[in-house]
Design a protein around this motif. Structure first.
Motif, mmCIF file in Angstrom:
data_model
loop_
_atom_site.group_PDB
_atom_site.id
_atom_site.type_symbol
_atom_site.label_atom_id
_atom_site.label_comp_id
_atom_site.label_asym_id
_atom_site.label_seq_id
_atom_site.Cartn_x
_atom_site.Cartn_y
_atom_site.Cartn_z
ATOM 1 N N LYS A 1 0.830 -1.113 -0.088
ATOM 2 C CA LYS A 1 -0.107 0.112 0.010
ATOM 3 C C LYS A 1 0.928 1.156 0.055
ATOM 4 O O LYS A 1 1.762 1.456 0.962
ATOM 5 N N MET A 2 0.661 2.209 -1.040
ATOM 6 C CA MET A 2 1.452 3.323 -1.323
ATOM 7 C C MET A 2 0.757 4.505 -0.133
ATOM 8 O O MET A 2 -0.510 4.684 -0.066
ATOM 9 N N PRO A 3 1.733 5.417 0.292
ATOM 10 C CA PRO A 3 0.867 6.525 1.010
ATOM 11 C C PRO A 3 0.675 7.540 0.113
ATOM 12 O O PRO A 3 0.795 7.567 -1.087
ATOM 13 N N ASN A 4 -0.283 8.590 0.408
ATOM 14 C CA ASN A 4 -0.611 9.401 -0.186
ATOM 15 C C ASN A 4 0.303 10.434 -0.903
ATOM 16 O O ASN A 4 1.424 10.537 -0.280
ATOM 17 N N ASP A 5 0.226 10.823 -1.905
ATOM 18 C CA ASP A 5 1.089 11.874 -2.371
ATOM 19 C C ASP A 5 1.230 13.143 -1.518
ATOM 20 O O ASP A 5 0.464 13.175 -0.638
ATOM 21 N N SER A 6 2.275 14.058 -2.248
ATOM 22 C CA SER A 6 2.324 15.427 -1.606
ATOM 23 C C SER A 6 0.950 16.222 -1.623
ATOM 24 O O SER A 6 0.846 17.079 -0.669
ATOM 25 N N ALA A 7 0.433 15.989 -2.390
ATOM 26 C CA ALA A 7 -1.016 16.866 -2.537
ATOM 27 C C ALA A 7 -2.188 16.053 -1.941
ATOM 28 O O ALA A 7 -3.450 16.562 -1.552
ATOM 29 N N GLY A 8 -1.911 14.902 -1.108
ATOM 30 C CA GLY A 8 -2.884 14.380 -0.185
ATOM 31 C C GLY A 8 -3.776 13.148 -1.125
ATOM 32 O O GLY A 8 -4.631 12.704 -0.573
ATOM 33 N N LYS A 9 -3.535 13.124 -2.440
ATOM 34 C CA LYS A 9 -4.315 11.996 -3.127
ATOM 35 C C LYS A 9 -3.667 10.684 -3.066
ATOM 36 O O LYS A 9 -2.452 10.638 -2.869
ATOM 37 N N PRO A 10 -4.581 9.823 -3.029
ATOM 38 C CA PRO A 10 -4.080 8.251 -2.916
ATOM 39 C C PRO A 10 -3.216 7.985 -4.253
ATOM 40 O O PRO A 10 -3.678 8.307 -5.399
ATOM 41 N N GLN A 11 -2.217 7.014 -3.964
ATOM 42 C CA GLN A 11 -1.579 6.560 -4.933
ATOM 43 C C GLN A 11 -1.828 4.937 -5.345
ATOM 44 O O GLN A 11 -2.317 4.425 -4.450
ATOM 45 N N ALA A 12 -1.630 4.578 -6.554
ATOM 46 C CA ALA A 12 -1.818 2.960 -6.752
ATOM 47 C C ALA A 12 -0.805 2.346 -5.923
ATOM 48 O O ALA A 12 0.234 2.503 -5.695
ATOM 49 N N PRO A 13 -1.372 1.188 -5.439
ATOM 50 C CA PRO A 13 -0.477 0.193 -4.780
ATOM 51 C C PRO A 13 0.749 -0.255 -5.715
ATOM 52 O O PRO A 13 0.812 -0.106 -6.989
ATOM 53 N N LEU A 14 1.953 -0.477 -5.083
ATOM 54 C CA LEU A 14 3.147 -1.023 -5.623
ATOM 55 C C LEU A 14 3.274 -2.595 -5.690
ATOM 56 O O LEU A 14 3.161 -3.102 -4.697
ATOM 57 N N ALA A 15 3.465 -3.008 -6.716
ATOM 58 C CA ALA A 15 3.788 -4.519 -6.889
ATOM 59 C C ALA A 15 5.029 -4.744 -7.266
ATOM 60 O O ALA A 15 5.515 -4.209 -8.084
ATOM 61 N N LEU A 16 5.642 -5.693 -6.350
ATOM 62 C CA LEU A 16 6.808 -6.061 -6.540
ATOM 63 C C LEU A 16 7.134 -7.682 -6.795
ATOM 64 O O LEU A 16 6.334 -8.366 -6.302
ATOM 65 N N ALA A 17 8.263 -7.910 -7.675
ATOM 66 C CA ALA A 17 8.425 -9.303 -7.883
ATOM 67 C C ALA A 17 9.785 -9.693 -7.323
ATOM 68 O O ALA A 17 10.616 -9.100 -7.957
ATOM 69 N N LEU A 18 9.893 -10.477 -6.404
ATOM 70 C CA LEU A 18 11.118 -10.612 -5.697
ATOM 71 C C LEU A 18 11.750 -11.993 -6.156
ATOM 72 O O LEU A 18 10.957 -13.212 -6.090
ATOM 73 N N VAL A 19 12.907 -12.278 -6.374
ATOM 74 C CA VAL A 19 13.700 -13.396 -6.710
ATOM 75 C C VAL A 19 14.901 -13.680 -5.762
ATOM 76 O O VAL A 19 15.718 -12.693 -5.729
ATOM 77 N N GLN A 20 15.173 -14.686 -5.102
ATOM 78 C CA GLN A 20 16.118 -15.104 -4.457
ATOM 79 C C GLN A 20 16.779 -16.357 -5.296
ATOM 80 O O GLN A 20 16.337 -17.442 -5.501
#
Length: 626
Positions: free
Chosen positions: A408-427
């Protein structure tokens, strides 16, 4: 008789009170069970087996001492298979438990080396560990530390929990079967060699309080009986009067013998009724006297409130464990967030390499280079430390391992919600940490397919799988063709482009507009062409519950702005000039844009289409061409 009962009550009360107090004092059990061992031979790694940790029920408390430097000591626990895989070809001391004596045992284990280990320090991974028994109190006669330093287990993503420095001296854990503990320093110095394991013991004495209370009650009863006896005894010792002459006995009445004509017992219907009425009364009296009710006569034991029992579903032997647990993934994401924040603040690609790889590292490195020369260039989105909105680990016990996480991404500097960030992790190997291969922003109102729970995990789909509507290995080329040719692409009907924001931004229509704008401004002095190619990023495919897959791909788009007439020049944009170091050229400038894309690919035969879940794109390289 009352004095006798009082004495008996006094004796029984004393016995009960003494027994109750004794249970809480001299007969009280020990509060814990302890087992200790001293590991000799300067072992750099010590592994406590799952059997030793669970030799007794309850929470385990592990205390260590004897480290050369307490600041570098560490204690961690993880799945036994993961601990063994991380150890690899390193010699270590294995700590077990001997049930007969209740002591810890220590063995020196020298794994057999195999080729192609995949370990980061060049040592081989284990094939079959060969334990060498040593005395229980002191293990090993020689030093197990080799001349070359070993790997440092601190900070590994494999561990379910880790304690470092002074926090590792005493740790409390409640690990289940199949989990082992590793103790070490920094891989160079010997591990702490003094080990103490303790387990709590149930010291409750449920009969102590009832015995003491019962004894006190009986003591009160005894006192009451004694006082009653005294009162009765004193009353019986008063003056007695002599009785007068006895009254004469009355004459006895004559006895009549019954004749045959007189019945001793009445007969008839009324008499049978009275007899039948007496039987239940007598039976009820007997049952009441014996303490058995009508319902209890058929009971096998005491009746009470039913206690629900839990039924555990046996885990399939063929079911692979998830690569990480949710708390483990949360800790990994926090570490990635710290590294990303430091790298972004310093524009340092060397720091970014600690946690980024593939397309994610390529885009971040290019962004650092651009920001170094172009101050107003916005940075890439920061990696938040959480919270996790979705966790999809691969179900596997081998390497490489893949994990998908949505933050879950925090709101931007203007207070608007941002889209969630998806990560693909590899070990890649047991000693490698999870690296961010893809970092994308999800599309607004994206419909994520039904996924397996994090406690089970998902399977990785092969890139050439024909069980999907489009093979994962073909997704990048197919979507790149759509970005170039639009409706004319042969893949256009296979993709759902209704809400596709990337096609609207850089699709075929936008490319045609750019080419028309340049022709209008500069005529035929230069040409702008677009080509699509595959990037260096891996194709990652993770199965969904409907037999589909989430596919991560890395296509690249090459923009070539080339001079067509002698004496003409092409002028690079500010971003391209900052990355290439060329503001204008007499020949041409090539700009490469990298795309990080995540798709949902339905199963073969489905009526659904491939749809874009999220993307991230940016300039990754630029150069002057001849």
């Amino acid at each position: 008789m009352r004095f006798v009962l009082a004495i008996v009550a006094f004796v029984v009360a004393a016995v009960m009170i003494v027994a109750g107090i004794a249970q809480r004092t001299i007969f009280a059990p020990p509060s814990q069970i302890a087992a200790s061992a001293t590991v000799g031979g300067d072992a750099r790694y010590i592994v406590i087996s799952s059997a030793a940790l669970n030799a007794h029920p309850g929470q385990q408390t592990l205390s260590i001492a004897g480290a050369p430097d307490a600041k570098t000591q560490m204690v961690a626990y993880g799945r036994t298979a993961d601990v063994t895989a991380w150890i690899g070809g390193q010699k270590y001391a294995a700590v077990g438990y001997r049930p007969g004596t209740g002591e810890l045992t220590v063995k020196t284990v020298t794994p057999k080396a195999t080729a192609g280990s995949g370990s980061t320090d060049g040592s081989a991974d284990p094939a079959t560990p060969t334990p060498t028994p040593t005395p229980a109190a002191t293990a090993g006669s020689g030093s197990t530390a080799a001349a070359t330093p070993g790997p440092n287990p601190a900070g590994s993503d494999l561990w379910l929990e880790e304690y470092d420095g002074l926090d590792a001296q005493t740790t409390r854990m409640n690990v289940p079967d199949g989990v082992s503990v590793i103790i070490a320093s920094d891989g160079t110095k010997p591990a702490p060699n003094k080990i103490l394991l303790t387990w709590p013991v149930d010291t409750s004495t449920p009969w102590a309080f009832p015995l003491i209370i019962g004894g006190l009650v009986l003591l009160v009863i005894g006192i009451a009986l004694y006082l009653w006896g005294l009162y009765t005894h004193r009353k019986s010792r008063g003056p007695r009067r002599k009785s007068g002459p006895k009254m004469p006995k009355l004459p006895k009445a004559p006895k009549y013998k019954p004749t045959a004509s007189i019945e001793a017992t009445p007969r008839g219907r009324r008499s049978r009724g009275r007899t039948r009425a007496m039987v239940p009364a007598v039976l009820a009296a007997v049952l009441a006297f014996t303490g058995v009710g009508a319902g209890a006569a058929f009971a096998d034991g005491p009746t009470g409130t039913p206690t629900p029992t839990s039924t555990s579903v046996p885990k399939s032997d063929n079911q692979l464990p998830p690569a990480v647990t949710v708390p483990q993934l949360e800790r990994i994401v926090k570490r990635i967030s710290v590294v990303a924040a430091n790298a972004d603040a310093k524009n340092d690609p060397a720091l970014a390499k600690l946690r980024f790889a593939g397309p994610a590292l390529q885009l971040r490195t290019a962004n650092y280079a651009i920001r170094a020369k172009k101050a107003d260039q916005p940075p890439l989105p920061a990696i938040p430390a959480g919270p996790l909105e979705l966790s999809l680990p691969q179900a596997t016990d081998s390497w490489p391992r893949t994990v998908t996480a949505v933050l879950k991404m925090p709101n931007d500097s203007a207070g608007k919600p941002q889209a969630p960030l998806a990560l693909a992790l590899v070990q890649q190997t047991p000693r490698d940490n999870y690296m961010v291969e893809y970092a994308i922003a999800l599309e607004p109102n994206v419909k994520v397919p039904n996924l397996a729970p994090a406690s089970i995990g998902a399977a990785v789909v092969p890139p050439d799988s024909k069980l999907l509507k489009v093979q994962p290995s073909e997704i990048a080329a197919a979507y790149g063709d759509i970005l170039l040719n639009g409706d004319k692409s042969k893949w256009n009907s296979s993709f759902d482009l209704t809400d596709d924001k990337l096609v609207a931004q850089v699709g075929a229509s936008w490319k045609q507009q750019e080419q028309a704008r340049l022709t209008q401004q500069f005529g035929n002095t230069s040409s702008l062409t677009f080509t699509s190619r595959l990037g260096t990023g891996p194709v990652i495919s993770m199965a969904t519950n409907d037999s589909g897959a989430i596919v991560w791909v890395n296509p690249e788009e090459v923009q070539l702005h080339k001079v067509q007439e002698a004496g003409a020049q092409v002028i690079a944009g500010a971003t391209t000039a900052a990355l290439s170091g060329v503001a204008q050229s007499n020949t041409g400038i090539e700009s490469v844009y990298g795309y990080q894309l995540a798709f949902y690919v339905p199963p073969a035969g489905s009526t659904e289409k491939v749809r874009l879940l999220g993307f991230s794109q940016g300039l990754v390289s630029a150069r002057e061409v001849q």
